[in-house]
Design a protein around this motif. Structure first.
Motif, PDB file in Angstrom:
ATOM      1  N   CYS A 107       0.821  -1.149  -0.106  1.00  0.00           N
ATOM      2  CA  CYS A 107       0.158   0.133  -0.019  1.00  0.00           C
ATOM      3  C   CYS A 107       0.853   1.330  -0.022  1.00  0.00           C
ATOM      4  O   CYS A 107       0.418   2.267  -0.062  1.00  0.00           O
ATOM      5  CB  CYS A 107      -0.869   0.045   1.281  1.00  0.00           C
ATOM      6  SG  CYS A 107      -2.104  -1.272   1.260  1.00  0.00           S
ATOM      7  N   TYR A 110       1.052   3.546  -3.142  1.00  0.00           N
ATOM      8  CA  TYR A 110      -0.332   4.240  -3.235  1.00  0.00           C
ATOM      9  C   TYR A 110       0.138   5.604  -4.045  1.00  0.00           C
ATOM     10  O   TYR A 110      -0.467   5.976  -4.990  1.00  0.00           O
ATOM     11  CB  TYR A 110      -1.127   4.354  -2.029  1.00  0.00           C
ATOM     12  CG  TYR A 110      -2.413   5.054  -2.298  1.00  0.00           C
ATOM     13  CD1 TYR A 110      -3.560   4.258  -2.588  1.00  0.00           C
ATOM     14  CD2 TYR A 110      -2.607   6.282  -2.054  1.00  0.00           C
ATOM     15  CE1 TYR A 110      -4.762   4.890  -2.749  1.00  0.00           C
ATOM     16  CE2 TYR A 110      -3.720   6.852  -2.151  1.00  0.00           C
ATOM     17  CZ  TYR A 110      -4.963   6.090  -2.591  1.00  0.00           C
ATOM     18  OH  TYR A 110      -6.169   6.885  -2.882  1.00  0.00           O
ATOM     19  N   LYS A 130      -6.355   0.921  -6.381  1.00  0.00           N
ATOM     20  CA  LYS A 130      -6.214   1.923  -5.342  1.00  0.00           C
ATOM     21  C   LYS A 130      -7.349   2.517  -4.924  1.00  0.00           C
ATOM     22  O   LYS A 130      -7.420   2.832  -3.341  1.00  0.00           O
ATOM     23  CB  LYS A 130      -5.556   3.205  -6.201  1.00  0.00           C
ATOM     24  CG  LYS A 130      -4.082   2.934  -6.549  1.00  0.00           C
ATOM     25  CD  LYS A 130      -3.486   4.166  -7.238  1.00  0.00           C
ATOM     26  CE  LYS A 130      -2.308   4.465  -7.117  1.00  0.00           C
ATOM     27  NZ  LYS A 130      -1.738   5.773  -7.931  1.00  0.00           N
ATOM     28  N   MET A 133      -7.923  -0.281  -2.065  1.00  0.00           N
ATOM     29  CA  MET A 133      -7.135  -0.319  -1.012  1.00  0.00           C
ATOM     30  C   MET A 133      -7.508   1.062  -0.087  1.00  0.00           C
ATOM     31  O   MET A 133      -7.668   0.852   1.218  1.00  0.00           O
ATOM     32  CB  MET A 133      -5.664   0.241  -1.415  1.00  0.00           C
ATOM     33  CG  MET A 133      -4.823  -0.551  -2.070  1.00  0.00           C
ATOM     34  SD  MET A 133      -3.250   0.263  -2.534  1.00  0.00           S
ATOM     35  CE  MET A 133      -2.233  -1.111  -3.395  1.00  0.00           C
ATOM     36  N   LYS A 137      -8.648   0.204   3.616  1.00  0.00           N
ATOM     37  CA  LYS A 137      -8.003   1.253   5.089  1.00  0.00           C
ATOM     38  C   LYS A 137      -9.040   1.547   5.717  1.00  0.00           C
ATOM     39  O   LYS A 137      -8.976   1.214   7.142  1.00  0.00           O
ATOM     40  CB  LYS A 137      -7.283   2.190   4.444  1.00  0.00           C
ATOM     41  CG  LYS A 137      -6.603   3.155   5.630  1.00  0.00           C
ATOM     42  CD  LYS A 137      -5.706   4.106   5.174  1.00  0.00           C
ATOM     43  CE  LYS A 137      -5.566   5.195   6.467  1.00  0.00           C
ATOM     44  NZ  LYS A 137      -4.736   6.130   6.114  1.00  0.00           N
ATOM     45  N   LEU A 167      -1.123   3.171   3.581  1.00  0.00           N
ATOM     46  CA  LEU A 167      -1.029   3.938   2.135  1.00  0.00           C
ATOM     47  C   LEU A 167      -0.137   5.040   2.142  1.00  0.00           C
ATOM     48  O   LEU A 167       0.212   5.868   1.253  1.00  0.00           O
ATOM     49  CB  LEU A 167      -2.407   4.614   1.875  1.00  0.00           C
ATOM     50  CG  LEU A 167      -3.654   3.782   1.712  1.00  0.00           C
ATOM     51  CD1 LEU A 167      -4.981   4.638   1.189  1.00  0.00           C
ATOM     52  CD2 LEU A 167      -3.663   2.842   0.719  1.00  0.00           C
ATOM     53  N   SER A 174      -0.338  -4.548   2.721  1.00  0.00           N
ATOM     54  CA  SER A 174      -0.597  -4.906   1.396  1.00  0.00           C
ATOM     55  C   SER A 174      -1.879  -5.298   0.803  1.00  0.00           C
ATOM     56  O   SER A 174      -2.352  -5.971   1.655  1.00  0.00           O
ATOM     57  CB  SER A 174       0.608  -5.625   0.981  1.00  0.00           C
ATOM     58  OG  SER A 174       0.541  -6.801   1.501  1.00  0.00           O
ATOM     59  N   PHE A 274      -6.305  -8.425   1.878  1.00  0.00           N
ATOM     60  CA  PHE A 274      -5.660  -7.114   2.374  1.00  0.00           C
ATOM     61  C   PHE A 274      -4.919  -7.379   3.920  1.00  0.00           C
ATOM     62  O   PHE A 274      -5.837  -7.594   4.869  1.00  0.00           O
ATOM     63  CB  PHE A 274      -6.675  -6.175   2.667  1.00  0.00           C
ATOM     64  CG  PHE A 274      -6.340  -4.513   2.867  1.00  0.00           C
ATOM     65  CD1 PHE A 274      -5.616  -3.964   1.873  1.00  0.00           C
ATOM     66  CD2 PHE A 274      -6.214  -4.035   4.234  1.00  0.00           C
ATOM     67  CE1 PHE A 274      -5.284  -2.764   2.160  1.00  0.00           C
ATOM     68  CE2 PHE A 274      -5.796  -3.017   4.351  1.00  0.00           C
ATOM     69  CZ  PHE A 274      -5.239  -2.088   3.547  1.00  0.00           C
TER      70      PHE A 274
END
Ligand SMILES: O=C(O)CCC(=O)C(=O)O
Ligand SMILES: [Fe+2]
Length: 328
Positions: A107, A110, A130, A133, A137, A167, A174, A274
């Motif tokens: 991450c 990013y 992205k 991600m 998060k 990030l 990741s 994740f």
């Protein structure tokens, strides 16, 4: 036989701006109970919609089904970004590598302009991933906020604060897209889809498709099927969280065998993991969980001694795990 609990996360879902303490407390206690008894929990109504998961699986499938030489142009690099072909990851010393393909995306990439995303091969790859991600998060921080209540931490925002850096450059979290190809020929002796292992970060969010095959090892040594349940996210405790909670929360081994049934063997499987990690500059021996409880064998972290861990940062620990699983 133990079963994996299902917890309704609706009151705390990522779409909600304001979540009350009562809601965090209720959900946090349920997650805490699942994490102490089984180490895994299904969350329903997380606020991450199946359409977002489908979009990520779609670009991932598009990538994985390209010719090998094209994919290898995006081979995994030292920053834990890129593609790994069959057999590359070895989760155990003796056995052959897993019969799977993966694309790892640290991450921390990013906002890194130097990263080469495979957008020329699969348009929209980077934007799709992205955005996912970011969702992951948000969900991870919400789970940690609720878990702080379950753990009865004095400062109930401290746990998520240690993960605000997801990030950013100083965090090893990741996203990993996985593809388990159809098995149409004899595999190497002992080769399976995913060798038994525990995850080494704090916790993992797993989005599986409808194919199934994931099994988790219960306390009595028997395996439980982690059957796919539509619109749920499967969350599991990883080694750091087990260590930090002195073994209270369980980092549970899991694996995927090769199905006996020929039709099932020929069916590919996709999943998205994740991996949630705290800031890399933190010490592994952090004092967030102050319980004075004697460490049992189960609560040592990989093969590190307590002395090794005293000075080790989370970043060094994670790097040692990458070296262990990828260099052979
Ligand atoms: O593919 C799955 O369902 C599990 C993946 C997994 O456990 C991992 O990548 O650590
Ligand atoms: Fe795993």
């Amino acid at each position: 036989m133990a079963t994996i609990p299902i917890v309704d996360f609706g009151q705390c879902s990522v779409g909600r701006e304001h979540v009350g303490t009562d809601q965090l407390q209720k959900v946090g206690e349920e997650i805490y109970n699942a994490f102490t008894n089984v180490g895994f929990v299904y969350l329903v109504n997380t606020g991450i919609h199946s359409t977002s998961v489908d979009e990520v699986n779609k670009v991932a499938l598009d990538f994985f089904t390209k010719p090998e030489d094209e994919k290898l142009k995006f081979g995994r690099n030292v920053n834990n970004f890129g593609y790994d072909s069959i057999g590359k990851e070895k989760l155990d010393d003796g056995s052959p590598g897993d019969y799977k393909l993966s694309f790892n995306m640290a991450c921390r990439t990013y906002n890194d302009p130097c990263i080469k995303w495979p957008d020329e091969l699969v348009p929209q790859f980077s934007s799709t991933v992205k955005s996912f991600m970011k969702d992951c998060k948000c969900l991870a921080l919400r789970i940690l906020d609720s878990l702080s209540f379950g753990l009865k931490l004095q400062d109930n925002q401290q746990l998520s604060a240690l993960h605000e850096s997801i990030l950013c450059a100083n965090n090893h979290s990741s996203l990993r897209c996985l593809y388990y190809p159809p098995i149409t020929q004899e595999l190497e002796k002992g080769q399976i889809r995913l060798l038994e292992h525990t995850d080494y970060g704090l916790m993992t969010l797993l989005f599986q498709d409808s194919v199934g095959g994931l099994q988790i090892k219960s306390r009595d040594g028997t395996y439980i099927d982690a059957c796919p349940i539509p619109d749920t996210v499967l969350i599991n405790v990883a080694d750091l969280l087990q260590y930090w909670t002195h073994g209270d929360l369980k980092s549970t081994p899991h694996r995927i065998l090769v199905p006996d049934d020929t039709t099932k063997r020929a069916t590919p499987r996709q999943s998205i993991a994740f991996f949630v990690h705290p800031s890399e500059d933190l010490l592994v021996s952090n004092t967030l969980f102050k319980q004075e409880r004697k460490l049992t064998d189960e609560t040592t972290l990989r093969n590190f001694s307590k002395k090794d861990l005293e000075k080790m940062t989370v970043g060094e620990y994670v790097q040692s795990q990458f070296n262990r699983t990828y260099t052979r």
